[in-house]
Motif scaffolding. Sequence first.
Motif, PDB file in Angstrom:
ATOM      1  N   LYS A  80       0.390  -1.156  -0.420  1.00  0.00           N
ATOM      2  CA  LYS A  80       0.368   0.124   0.205  1.00  0.00           C
ATOM      3  C   LYS A  80       0.576   0.879   0.507  1.00  0.00           C
ATOM      4  CE  LYS A  80      -4.189  -1.778   2.515  1.00  0.00           C
ATOM      5  NZ  LYS A  80      -5.107  -2.141   3.433  1.00  0.00           N
ATOM      6  N   SER A  81       2.021   1.400   0.953  1.00  0.00           N
ATOM      7  CA  SER A  81       2.803   2.076   0.478  1.00  0.00           C
ATOM      8  C   SER A  81       4.625   1.189   0.432  1.00  0.00           C
ATOM      9  CB  SER A  81       2.049   3.189   1.907  1.00  0.00           C
ATOM     10  OG  SER A  81       2.863   2.579   2.867  1.00  0.00           O
ATOM     11  N   GLU A  82       5.115   3.222   0.517  1.00  0.00           N
ATOM     12  CA  GLU A  82       6.858   2.515  -0.103  1.00  0.00           C
ATOM     13  C   GLU A  82       7.103   3.294   1.305  1.00  0.00           C
ATOM     14  OE1 GLU A  82       8.786   0.540  -2.473  1.00  0.00           O
ATOM     15  OE2 GLU A  82       6.857  -0.202  -2.808  1.00  0.00           O
ATOM     16  N   PRO A  83       8.209   2.855   2.112  1.00  0.00           N
ATOM     17  CA  PRO A  83       8.800   3.215   3.031  1.00  0.00           C
ATOM     18  C   PRO A  83      10.225   4.409   2.403  1.00  0.00           C
ATOM     19  CG  PRO A  83      10.701   0.987   2.475  1.00  0.00           C
ATOM     20  CD  PRO A  83       9.139   1.283   1.497  1.00  0.00           C
ATOM     21  N   GLY A  84      10.311   5.726   3.129  1.00  0.00           N
ATOM     22  CA  GLY A  84      11.261   6.994   2.640  1.00  0.00           C
ATOM     23  C   GLY A  84      12.044   6.262   2.762  1.00  0.00           C
ATOM     24  N   SER A  85      13.501   7.099   2.839  1.00  0.00           N
ATOM     25  CA  SER A  85      14.650   7.098   2.328  1.00  0.00           C
ATOM     26  C   SER A  85      15.193   6.766   3.998  1.00  0.00           C
ATOM     27  CB  SER A  85      15.351   8.227   1.916  1.00  0.00           C
ATOM     28  OG  SER A  85      14.800   9.226   2.973  1.00  0.00           O
ATOM     29  N   LYS A  86      14.159   7.290   4.681  1.00  0.00           N
ATOM     30  CA  LYS A  86      14.978   7.432   6.620  1.00  0.00           C
ATOM     31  C   LYS A  86      14.468   6.087   6.858  1.00  0.00           C
ATOM     32  CE  LYS A  86      15.672  11.824   7.981  1.00  0.00           C
ATOM     33  NZ  LYS A  86      15.056  13.003   8.556  1.00  0.00           N
ATOM     34  N   LYS A  87      13.281   5.201   6.502  1.00  0.00           N
ATOM     35  CA  LYS A  87      12.420   4.367   6.948  1.00  0.00           C
ATOM     36  C   LYS A  87      13.678   2.745   6.660  1.00  0.00           C
ATOM     37  CE  LYS A  87       8.897   5.766   9.187  1.00  0.00           C
ATOM     38  NZ  LYS A  87       7.234   5.711   9.536  1.00  0.00           N
ATOM     39  N   LEU A  88      13.414   3.375   5.262  1.00  0.00           N
ATOM     40  CA  LEU A  88      14.094   2.200   4.205  1.00  0.00           C
ATOM     41  C   LEU A  88      15.086   2.098   4.576  1.00  0.00           C
ATOM     42  CD1 LEU A  88      13.524   1.003   0.817  1.00  0.00           C
ATOM     43  CD2 LEU A  88      14.854   3.135   0.369  1.00  0.00           C
ATOM     44  N   ALA A  89      16.117   2.604   4.941  1.00  0.00           N
ATOM     45  CA  ALA A  89      17.897   2.877   5.851  1.00  0.00           C
ATOM     46  C   ALA A  89      17.243   1.819   7.243  1.00  0.00           C
ATOM     47  CB  ALA A  89      18.463   3.853   5.917  1.00  0.00           C
ATOM     48  N   ILE A  90      16.700   2.712   8.538  1.00  0.00           N
ATOM     49  CA  ILE A  90      16.568   1.878   8.751  1.00  0.00           C
ATOM     50  C   ILE A  90      16.161   0.196   8.987  1.00  0.00           C
ATOM     51  CG2 ILE A  90      15.173   0.918  10.941  1.00  0.00           C
ATOM     52  CD1 ILE A  90      16.459   3.192  11.395  1.00  0.00           C
ATOM     53  N   LEU A  91      15.326  -0.560   7.827  1.00  0.00           N
ATOM     54  CA  LEU A  91      14.873  -1.768   7.323  1.00  0.00           C
ATOM     55  C   LEU A  91      16.092  -2.366   7.000  1.00  0.00           C
ATOM     56  CD1 LEU A  91      11.005  -1.169   6.157  1.00  0.00           C
ATOM     57  CD2 LEU A  91      11.622  -3.053   7.633  1.00  0.00           C
ATOM     58  N   GLY A  92      16.507  -1.988   6.172  1.00  0.00           N
ATOM     59  CA  GLY A  92      18.369  -2.084   5.494  1.00  0.00           C
ATOM     60  C   GLY A  92      19.024  -2.453   6.140  1.00  0.00           C
ATOM     61  N   ILE A  93      19.316  -1.925   7.304  1.00  0.00           N
ATOM     62  CA  ILE A  93      20.562  -1.601   8.368  1.00  0.00           C
ATOM     63  C   ILE A  93      19.792  -2.877   9.073  1.00  0.00           C
ATOM     64  CG2 ILE A  93      21.548  -1.274  10.548  1.00  0.00           C
ATOM     65  CD1 ILE A  93      20.990   1.903   9.028  1.00  0.00           C
ATOM     66  N   ALA A  94      18.401  -3.303  10.163  1.00  0.00           N
ATOM     67  CA  ALA A  94      18.054  -3.826  10.490  1.00  0.00           C
ATOM     68  C   ALA A  94      18.080  -5.731  10.034  1.00  0.00           C
ATOM     69  CB  ALA A  94      16.490  -3.992  11.266  1.00  0.00           C
ATOM     70  N   LEU A  95      17.912  -5.610   8.711  1.00  0.00           N
ATOM     71  CA  LEU A  95      17.831  -6.967   8.187  1.00  0.00           C
ATOM     72  C   LEU A  95      19.459  -7.138   7.394  1.00  0.00           C
ATOM     73  CD1 LEU A  95      14.355  -6.248   6.177  1.00  0.00           C
ATOM     74  CD2 LEU A  95      14.127  -8.279   8.617  1.00  0.00           C
ATOM     75  N   ASN A  96      19.894  -6.740   7.288  1.00  0.00           N
ATOM     76  CA  ASN A  96      21.422  -6.675   7.065  1.00  0.00           C
ATOM     77  C   ASN A  96      21.049  -6.619   5.443  1.00  0.00           C
ATOM     78  OD1 ASN A  96      24.149  -6.491   6.974  1.00  0.00           O
ATOM     79  ND2 ASN A  96      23.882  -9.156   7.414  1.00  0.00           N
ATOM     80  N   VAL A  97      20.325  -5.616   4.987  1.00  0.00           N
ATOM     81  CA  VAL A  97      20.503  -5.977   3.288  1.00  0.00           C
ATOM     82  C   VAL A  97      20.460  -4.016   2.293  1.00  0.00           C
ATOM     83  CG1 VAL A  97      18.837  -8.381   2.982  1.00  0.00           C
ATOM     84  CG2 VAL A  97      18.009  -5.669   3.094  1.00  0.00           C
ATOM     85  N   ASN A  98      21.328  -4.699   1.512  1.00  0.00           N
ATOM     86  CA  ASN A  98      21.134  -3.267   0.487  1.00  0.00           C
ATOM     87  C   ASN A  98      19.875  -2.690   0.504  1.00  0.00           C
ATOM     88  OD1 ASN A  98      21.395  -1.812  -1.884  1.00  0.00           O
ATOM     89  ND2 ASN A  98      23.337  -3.108  -2.081  1.00  0.00           N
ATOM     90  N   GLU A  99      19.928  -0.838   0.515  1.00  0.00           N
ATOM     91  CA  GLU A  99      18.388  -0.538   0.735  1.00  0.00           C
ATOM     92  C   GLU A  99      18.136  -0.632  -0.851  1.00  0.00           C
ATOM     93  OE1 GLU A  99      20.955   0.733   2.092  1.00  0.00           O
ATOM     94  OE2 GLU A  99      20.698   0.908   4.456  1.00  0.00           O
ATOM     95  N   SER A 100      18.998  -0.747  -1.791  1.00  0.00           N
ATOM     96  CA  SER A 100      18.362  -0.971  -3.675  1.00  0.00           C
ATOM     97  C   SER A 100      18.478  -1.632  -3.201  1.00  0.00           C
ATOM     98  CB  SER A 100      19.442  -0.243  -4.526  1.00  0.00           C
ATOM     99  OG  SER A 100      20.714   0.826  -3.804  1.00  0.00           O
ATOM    100  N   SER A 116      23.024  -6.919  -5.740  1.00  0.00           N
ATOM    101  CA  SER A 116      23.392  -7.502  -4.888  1.00  0.00           C
ATOM    102  C   SER A 116      22.626  -7.311  -3.235  1.00  0.00           C
ATOM    103  CB  SER A 116      24.976  -7.911  -4.379  1.00  0.00           C
ATOM    104  OG  SER A 116      25.044  -8.746  -3.385  1.00  0.00           O
ATOM    105  N   MET A 117      21.665  -8.335  -2.724  1.00  0.00           N
ATOM    106  CA  MET A 117      21.232  -7.985  -1.628  1.00  0.00           C
ATOM    107  C   MET A 117      22.403  -7.910  -0.699  1.00  0.00           C
ATOM    108  SD  MET A 117      19.406 -11.566  -0.040  1.00  0.00           S
ATOM    109  CE  MET A 117      18.627 -11.221   1.446  1.00  0.00           C
ATOM    110  N   GLU A 118      23.719  -7.934  -0.359  1.00  0.00           N
ATOM    111  CA  GLU A 118      24.103  -8.115   0.769  1.00  0.00           C
ATOM    112  C   GLU A 118      25.036  -6.145   1.009  1.00  0.00           C
ATOM    113  OE1 GLU A 118      28.388  -9.941   0.327  1.00  0.00           O
ATOM    114  OE2 GLU A 118      26.996 -11.680  -0.544  1.00  0.00           O
ATOM    115  N   ARG A 119      24.890  -6.267   1.623  1.00  0.00           N
ATOM    116  CA  ARG A 119      24.385  -5.236   3.006  1.00  0.00           C
ATOM    117  C   ARG A 119      26.278  -4.479   2.754  1.00  0.00           C
ATOM    118  NH1 ARG A 119      21.495  -1.626   4.890  1.00  0.00           N
ATOM    119  NH2 ARG A 119      22.648   0.173   6.362  1.00  0.00           N
TER     120      ARG A 119
END
Length: 156
Positions: free
Chosen positions: A51-71, A79-82
């Motif tokens: 329904k929505s996409e995360p903004g850049s800040k929340k995307l960064a939080i998810l990327g760090i938490a899940l240990n994946v590349n935000e792109s 690559s999925m690797e961070r």
Amino acid sequence: MKMSNTSERLKELMKTKNLKQIDILELCKPISNKYGISVNKNDLSQYISGKSEPGSKKLAILGIALNVNESWLMGFDVSMERGSINLLSEKEELLLDKYNKLNDFGQTEAIKRVSELTEIDKYTRVNITTMAAHNDDNSEEQQELMMKDFEEMDKW
């Protein structure tokens, strides 16, 4: 090139890592606290449902938490690797950590105080112009000012 979207990537991660939404929220909590950016149940539910996409800040939080590349998390064909690039120095990390522990009023005060410090030469990086030792056509007043400057530099 975009091959997917955040919703699909989150579902993929949940399946491969056997995660539930609550698990992702728990992983996000310490990072959210550190940076003062909240990812809540409603946010995550909306991202997973598409329904929505995360903004850049929340995307960064998810990327760090899940240990994946935000792109990758956004759905791009990367690559999925961070990456492990840290753009902040240790001192900047410390300053940011302390700043994020402050409430809005405290953050406003911190900005004022840092701004004040930047107005004091003693606390700022100064560009020093070198003068030739043989330059003796300065007025007596200019020479006195230079001597005071040199004395101040010796204190650094």
